[in-house]
Design an enzyme around this catalytic site. Structure first.
Site, PDB file in Angstrom:
ATOM      1  N   GLY A 137       0.724  -1.172   0.122  1.00  0.00           N
ATOM      2  CA  GLY A 137      -0.018  -0.055   0.079  1.00  0.00           C
ATOM      3  C   GLY A 137       0.883   1.182   0.183  1.00  0.00           C
ATOM      4  O   GLY A 137       2.050   1.218   0.096  1.00  0.00           O
ATOM      5  N   LYS A 138       0.214   2.264  -0.055  1.00  0.00           N
ATOM      6  CA  LYS A 138       0.807   3.712  -0.036  1.00  0.00           C
ATOM      7  C   LYS A 138       1.735   4.078   1.051  1.00  0.00           C
ATOM      8  O   LYS A 138       2.952   4.551   0.695  1.00  0.00           O
ATOM      9  CB  LYS A 138      -0.174   4.745  -0.076  1.00  0.00           C
TER      10      LYS A 138
END
Ligand code: GLU
Length: 502
Positions: A261-262
């Site tokens: 994820g980010k």
């Protein structure tokens, strides 16, 4: 088989993650391998999740990665429009058709009613599923009379159209990557197909469009695998041909635990987006491969290997080679662990494949930006250091010593390089250098090496202090090449400075 038609169908709800780019890439590779068509379809039916600039970002990303589509929003074909919000008027008829055939129904249950039911089930330790076991008791057209339904509709009561999932039927689903998957329809819920805001849900729009656009292979992320049963049931309900499905493995965090994820990118200092993205609401900036200096061909190569391998030792592939080698059957089932080090490796390998003129151009650009003018041979400089560069931006750090002569030396390096007789040797070396008429690296190398041999001393005794004098550190390209590039005068000047200041 009909000619291959595949699509990448992102929802413009934010920046496209590298997982999305990989999905686009696999679709593209598969299409090109089979002389097929690669389509971009923007799935923007969920207006509440619309994000300003996200669609442009998708286009820019595919552009930068060199994954061109044959049909799409900016490239009209005979199956357009390619943006679901522009196809809005199309979907309702399909929902109506299913209602007419008793394969779907109107449901008027309010969010409050459904919430109460969810809570009631929870309190019994159960999960509420809207399907065959309770649908006949709820506020829908299966339970209400025809008259009640018509009245609610004409009074404008909010409604949804739900799919009537057939009861207790074994489905034999096929996935090109995962093989056969068996599932009993009784475990599924009656998914919403259409909402009273006049918009279809993802499920209806997605399969209607795949059908109308004559998609032959649906290649998408693993997160859509749970929707496969519903989609196949919808195809069956419409009596349409079912495309082939392939669900790609997740891209996992470098630790292997969970989806990349980010935040993993922020924590690990690597981008998870192809291009830099500025959040339109918070102005928060997420880094991108492009802006970090990666070559698109390196990113593509890296992404291709996240979940696929060619079955050979070869790891460095051009886009053309990827097209030639790509096989869906060689895509892995298991999640692919993202490895930031490996991304750097792909980048370095691809950078090194660039020809000399690329390096010279990039380097000249750097010098222009830094407003550096020089009499030195810029081409020779950049070619002497290029193989140590991972990014073009490294070219400056690797070559700075050519432009700025060292004035200080690291204590540890000095300790390693300086012996009792260093000063004397360096003095003698300057005389040797002075005596060389043809100041080219091979001549310098031959002369200096012969002199060292004649003195019967180790090479390091001369080379280490010489390197410190010329470069300011114990690293760098071939020393005699450096001498030749700097020229006799400057080389001697640096050695004399070293003698006096170390
Ligand atoms: N709109 C879906 C997404 O955002 C598409 C899924 C599919 O390819 O069917 O990923």
């Amino acid at each position: 088989m009909n000619s291959v038609r595949v699509r990448f169908a992102p929802s413009p709800t934010g920046p496209l993650h590298i997982g999305g780019v990989r999905t686009a890439l696999y679709n593209y590779l598969f299409a090109k391998k089979h002389n097929g068509t690669f389509i971009l379809r923007i799935e923007d039916t969920d207006q509440s999740r619309f994000v300003e600039g996200a669609e442009q970002y998708i286009n820019n990303s595919l552009d930068w990665c060199n994954i061109p589509y044959d049909e799409g929003p900016n490239k009209p074909g005979q199956f357009g429009p390619y943006k679901q919000s522009e196809r809005k008027s199309l979907y309702k008829n399909y929902a109506d058709q299913l209602i007419a055939e008793d394969k779907a129904y109107f449901a008027f249950d309010t969010p409050e009613q459904l919430d109460a039911l969810r809570k009631e089930y929870e309190s019994k330790g159960e999960t509420f599923i809207y399907n065959w076991h309770n649908r006949n008791l709820l506020q829908n057209s299966l339970h209400l009379t025809e008259q009640e339904v018509q009245q609610k509709l004409s009074e404008g009561h909010p409604y949804v159209i739900r799919f009537k999932v057939p009861e207790n039927t074994m489905l034999d689903l096929k996935d090109e990557i995962r093989g056969d998957i068996n599932i009993n329809t009784s475990t599924l819920d009656d998914k919403i197909l259409f909402k009273s805001d006049g918009m279809p849900t993802y499920h209806l729009a997605n399969i209607v469009d795949d059908h109308l656009m004559e998609i032959t292979h649906v290649i998408r992320g693993e997160e859509w695998l749970p929707s496969l049963a519903l989609h196949v049931l919808l195809y069956k309900a419409f009596k349409w041909n079912i495309p082939h499905f392939a669900h790609l493995p997740l891209i996992l965090k470098p630790t292997g635990k969970g989806k990349l994820g980010k935040r993993d990118g922020v924590a690990g200092g690597f981008p998870v987006f192809p291009l830099q993205w500025t959040d339109p609401k918070t102005n928060e900036i997420a880094s991108g491969y492009k802006e970090d200096g990666y070559l698109p061909e390196a990113v593509i190569n890296m992404l291709a290997f996240l979940g696929w391998n060619p079955g050979t030792e070869q790891e460095i592939f051009s886009l053309e080679e990827l097209i030639e080698s790509f096989e869906l059957s060689r895509v892995n089932k298991a999640g692919a662990k993202f490895d930031p080090e490996k991304s750097l490796w792909f980048q370095q390998q691809h950078l090194q494949l660039k020809d000399d003129s690329f390096f010279v151009e990039q380097f000249e650009e750097i010098l222009r930006e830094k407003q550096i003018t020089t009499d030195l041979d810029v081409r020779k400089i950049v070619l002497s250091i290029k193989e140590r560069a991972i990014f073009t931006k490294d070219l400056w750090d690797l070559s700075v010593f050519y432009f700025e002569s060292p004035t200080q030396y690291d204590e540890k390096d000095l300790k390693k390089a300086i012996k009792e007789d260093t000063s004397e040797l360096m003095q003698e070396l300057t005389d040797i250098l002075k005596s060389i008429n043809n100041f080219e690296s091979t001549t310098i190398s031959d002369t200096v090496k012969n002199w060292i041999k004649s003195k019967e001393i180790g090479f390091g005794k001369v080379m280490m202090p010489l390197r410190l004098a010329l470069v300011g550190s114990l690293q760098g390209p071939d020393l005699f090449e450096i001498c030749a590039i700097l020229g006799k005068e400057e080389s001697i000047r640096r050695i004399e400075y070293f003698i006096n200041n170390s």
